[in-house]
Design an enzyme around this catalytic site. Structure first.
Site, PDB file in Angstrom:
ATOM      1  N   GLU A 146      -7.194 -12.873  26.292  1.00 19.71           N
ATOM      2  CA  GLU A 146      -6.502 -11.583  26.217  1.00 19.71           C
ATOM      3  C   GLU A 146      -6.956 -10.625  27.316  1.00 19.71           C
ATOM      4  O   GLU A 146      -6.737  -9.419  27.228  1.00 19.71           O
ATOM      5  CB  GLU A 146      -6.741 -10.935  24.841  1.00 19.71           C
ATOM      6  N   ASP A 151      -8.665  -5.432  28.361  1.00 23.37           N
ATOM      7  CA  ASP A 151      -8.848  -6.330  27.224  1.00 23.37           C
ATOM      8  C   ASP A 151      -8.143  -5.739  26.002  1.00 23.37           C
ATOM      9  O   ASP A 151      -8.351  -4.571  25.654  1.00 23.37           O
ATOM     10  CB  ASP A 151     -10.335  -6.521  26.934  1.00 23.37           C
ATOM     11  N   ILE A 152      -7.287  -6.543  25.348  1.00 26.43           N
ATOM     12  CA  ILE A 152      -6.557  -6.075  24.161  1.00 26.43           C
ATOM     13  C   ILE A 152      -7.548  -5.929  23.006  1.00 26.43           C
ATOM     14  O   ILE A 152      -8.285  -6.868  22.684  1.00 26.43           O
ATOM     15  CB  ILE A 152      -5.442  -7.061  23.779  1.00 26.43           C
TER      16      ILE A 152
END
Length: 712
Positions: free
Chosen positions: A636, A593-594
């Site tokens: 994301e 996950d960004i």
């Protein structure tokens, strides 16, 4: 009341026509001096010996009651799975065992009575097994059998079948349902009961098992050889049971399951009184065909109508329809207790405040209908930015809005309004069940609309009863439990002939259209509609042919990042889970996950955010190992599947990704970081369980300050 009367009449008839038994002096002495005979029985051998709640019931219990009355013997019953009681009997820890079949190798430790019932032994397989062409079809297949089953030696002699041994019928059947074995062999009545109880919908009968020395499962009483007098007494007791008495036993415990008369449903005194004195009022969705609705004569029609008719026969109950204008009014009526129940309702948090639900007995996937020129929908998130119709008051309105807040859902009054607005272009698509949309396609919208894709959610339908009426809830649950799988299928297939295949189904539009076209050709006055339909279908065919290659790619690829999409990742994950279960090969899973990605979109806009996603995707794809799978799971979040890996190797790979992302200069944004949640496959995993562990690890990485790798 009928059940109680039948039981009383049954025992009166036994006393009236019972054959007198002449015992020898030795037998009389044995009966007099034996206070208790220990009998080993199974707790899960329906309908011969099983439990309803905490009470043991069944054919064999009633048989032992008869033998006790006839002979004067008193039986002490001990319950355990077959392998346990069989071992106890061989060790002489019990005097008698029920449900044992005669075999030569058992004679040294068993004296057999005559058979009291013979059951066919059947081969069950899953729906996807293919054509069964005899025992040769099982060569090289995994076939489940119960440990110590009487025909095991004959199966072992065949030699080319991979036999898998089980302790319980439940484990045996469940493993066939979920693909851990390819077939099972067991008696018909027991497996049919488990299919019915658990609503297994993917099993079918392949054939009856015929072996050189075995054709049926002959159920007998087995007695330890050291007590020949006991064996003689029991045999005389069995001989005294007349043909008419045995037929009554069979009808009550076995035959009634086929006849659906309700005698096999155990109702208590309060439940019988309820049905004898009350008319059950129910509400329906008047516009919900094929599930339920009102026909041209204003009569209840559809799937729920067939269930009510069946329950009237099973329960001898009286049902009365309370008519409403629409589904919302039906919900209002049941809140005001103007009706007692709904035949078809989905359990939700809000509805549980005023309704109780039976177990679900009908599961139907949700699909999206669009115009024919729209590409196929691979995932519900492909509908972002479009107006999508859904019926007002439907249980999924709230569910979809909470789960997918980016969707623009527009509520409509009924399915026809929704499909009409799609047809006119006011809506891009309309979400409803495969059954409902397929039904409408057969009556309207010929060639004008199509089913463009299936979404993950499934409609799970139960019977719903007003909160205060526990008695009715229990009655309906027993009725549902009593239904065989064939009964469900017969009703469902009557109303829903359309099936939706997994993956992108190019044939579905054609199946609907061709079926519709045949029907149209039979009706002359629909000529105009036929011309229009043909033209639209030709256009649809041309469009499909032109886009075949594109659709193949779309079916598995995320269009922004060109990585695998969610559907393909879940397919790969399911494959790895099955491979892990079968061959004990471990695999790793990571969710990436960004960190603080929302700030990118808020500060620089979505176009820059999309560029960041593409650059992250490129880093993951170029630095993965050849055997790894990388996909975008949504937003994301990315998922990495690492087959044939250990935890050290997976974490080392994630460290490489983490460092590469940290050092990369993203367009206009500069440096970004990502958090990683890692897990390894475990025995008994499902897609949901392995994803949850990785997701929990990801949350831990976020909580620990981001730009971290955590393992669970």
């Amino acid at each position: 009341m009928k059940t109680l009367f039948f039981s009383i009449l049954f025992f009166i008839s036994i006393q009236a026509v019972a054959k007198p038994i002449v015992f020898t002096e030795e037998e009389k002495e044995f009966i007099k001096n034996t206070p208790m005979v220990k009998v080993g029985m199974m707790p899960d051998f329906t309908p011969f010996s099983y439990y309803i709640k905490n009470t043991p019931v069944g054919f064999e219990h009633e048989l032992l009651n008869i033998l006790s009355q006839r002979t004067g013997l008193v039986f002490e019953k001990e319950y355990a799975k077959w392998t346990t009681i069989y071992t106890a009997f061989k060790n002489k820890e019990v005097d008698v065992i029920t449900s044992i079949s005669h075999k030569k190798y058992r004679e040294p430790f068993t004296t057999f009575t005559s058979s009291y019932y013979d059951i066919p032994i059947m081969i069950f397989v899953r729906d996807d097994f293919g054509e069964y062409l005899g025992i040769k079809s099982l060569e090289g297949k995994k076939v489940g059998v119960l440990k110590d089953v009487f025909y095991i030696k004959e199966l072992q002699k065949i030699g080319n079948i991979d036999l898998v041994y089980y302790d319980t019928y439940d484990e045996l059947t469940k493993d066939l349902v979920f693909g851990k074995i390819d077939a099972l062999m067991q008696n018909l009545t027991n497996i049919n009961y488990l299919i019915k109880k658990n609503l297994y919908s993917n099993l079918k009968l392949a054939s009856e098992l015929i072996l050189p020395n075995t054709k049926k499962e002959d159920l007998r009483l087995g007695v330890v050889p050291e007590k020949p007098i006991l064996s003689s007494i029991l045999q005389k007791g069995l001989n005294s049971i007349t043909k008419k008495e045995k037929e009554a036993l069979v009808t009550k415990w076995i035959g009634s399951i086929k006849e659906y008369k309700g005698g096999h449903i155990e109702l208590n005194k309060d439940e019988r009184a309820y049905l004898n004195t009350k008319t059950i009022k129910y509400c329906i969705n008047p516009d919900g065909l094929p599930f339920e609705g009102l026909n041209e004569k204003d009569e209840h029609s559809g799937i729920s109508s067939d269930y009510y008719s069946l329950f009237e026969n099973i329960l001898s109950a009286k049902f009365e329809l309370v008519r409403t204008e629409n589904w919302n009014e039906s919900i209002s009526f049941i809140k005001k207790k103007k009706c007692d129940m709904l035949a078809l309702g989905m359990e939700t948090y809000e509805r549980k405040k005023y309704l109780n639900f039976t177990s679900n007995y009908l599961n139907v996937p949700l699909v999206v209908a669009t115009k024919v020129n729209v590409p196929f929908i691979n995932h519900i998130l492909d509908l972002e930015g479009e107006k999508i119709g859904i019926i007002k008051g439907d249980a999924f309105v709230k569910i979809l809005r909470q789960k997918y807040p980016s969707l623009d859902l527009v509520e409509v009054e009924d399915i026809n309004e929704g499909l009409d607005k799609v047809k006119s272009g006011k809506l891009f698509g309309f979400i409803d069940t495969l059954a409902s949309i397929g039904y409408e396609f057969q009556h309207k919208y010929f060639g004008e609309l199509k089913i463009a894709g299936k979404i993950n959610e499934t409609l799970e339908l139960s019977m719903a009863v007003v909160k205060e009426d526990e008695v009715l809830l229990n009655i309906l649950q027993k009725a549902i439990n009593s239904m065989t799988n064939d009964m469900h299928r017969e009703i469902f297939s009557k109303w829903i002939p359309i099936k939706y295949e997994k993956g992108v189904n190019y044939e579905l539009v054609w199946k609907i259209a061709i079926g519709s076209l045949i029907a149209i050709l039979l009706v002359v006055y629909w000529n105009r509609k036929i011309i229009k339909t043909n033209r639209l279908l030709e256009e649809a065919q041309k469009d499909i042919e032109e886009k075949n290659k594109e659709l193949e790619k779309l079916a598995t690829t995320d269009k922004l990042t060109s990585l695998y999409n969610r559907r393909k990742i879940e397919e790969l994950l399911e494959f790895e889970i099955n491979r892990s279960e079968r061959f004990n090969h471990n695999f790793g899973l990571a969710i990436v996950d960004i960190d603080k990605f929302k700030e990118v979109n808020d500060t620089y806009g979505h176009q820059i955010g999309d560029k960041v996603l593409k650059e992250i995707a490129n880093i993951l794809n170029t630095n993965r190992r050849k055997t790894d799978f990388v996909g975008r799971y949504g937003g994301e979040e990315f998922i990495i599947i690492c087959p044939e890996s250990d935890v050290e190797g997976v974490i080392k790979l994630m460290e490489t990704f983490k460092e590469k992302i940290c050092k990369h200069k993203f367009s206009k944004v500069g440096n970004k970081t990502a958090s990683f949640g890692v897990t390894m496959s475990q025995r008994g995993d499902t897609i949901e369980s392995v994803l949850k562990r990785a997701d929990d690890a990801l949350y831990q990485a976020k909580d620990n300050g981001r730009n971290k790798i955590e393992y669970k």
